[in-house]
Design a protein around this motif. Structure first.
Motif, short mmCIF file in Angstrom:
data_model
loop_
_atom_site.label_atom_id
_atom_site.label_comp_id
_atom_site.label_asym_id
_atom_site.label_seq_id
_atom_site.Cartn_x
_atom_site.Cartn_y
_atom_site.Cartn_z
N LEU A 1 26.16 -4.40 28.41
CA LEU A 1 26.47 -5.20 27.80
C LEU A 1 27.70 -4.43 27.33
O LEU A 1 28.92 -4.85 26.98
CB LEU A 1 25.86 -6.05 26.57
N THR B 1 31.46 -4.96 27.10
CA THR B 1 32.36 -5.15 26.07
C THR B 1 33.92 -4.34 26.30
O THR B 1 34.83 -4.43 25.93
CB THR B 1 31.36 -5.32 24.57
N SER C 1 26.48 -12.01 22.26
CA SER C 1 24.64 -11.59 23.20
C SER C 1 24.49 -10.36 23.13
O SER C 1 23.63 -9.76 22.92
CB SER C 1 25.74 -10.90 25.26
#
Length: 68
Positions: free
Chosen positions: A31, A35, A46
């Motif tokens: 994640l 990002t 998240s």
């Protein structure tokens, strides 16, 4: 991954919890890279959810006396 409550985590064995911790840390790294590349927004929440799940899991492991 669906969120797991601390009550359900307390019923699992320390080995299972360590495996889950490994998976969650991998998800967090994935994640973060998404990002950084701009594929997901920081505001999506998240990464924060995964961090909370990791903290919850580490708390249960510490309660059980298992080492990381």
């Amino acid at each position: 991954m669906p969120r797991v409550k601390a009550k359900a985590l307390r019923l699992q064995e320390p080995d299972q919890l360590k495996d889950r911790l490994f998976e969650l840390r991998g998800d967090l790294a994935r994640l973060r890279s998404l990002t950084a590349r701009g594929m997901i927004q920081k505001q999506s929440g998240s990464p924060a959810r995964v961090k909370r799940d990791i903290a919850r899991l580490l708390t249960v492991l510490k309660e059980k006396g298992a080492t990381e």
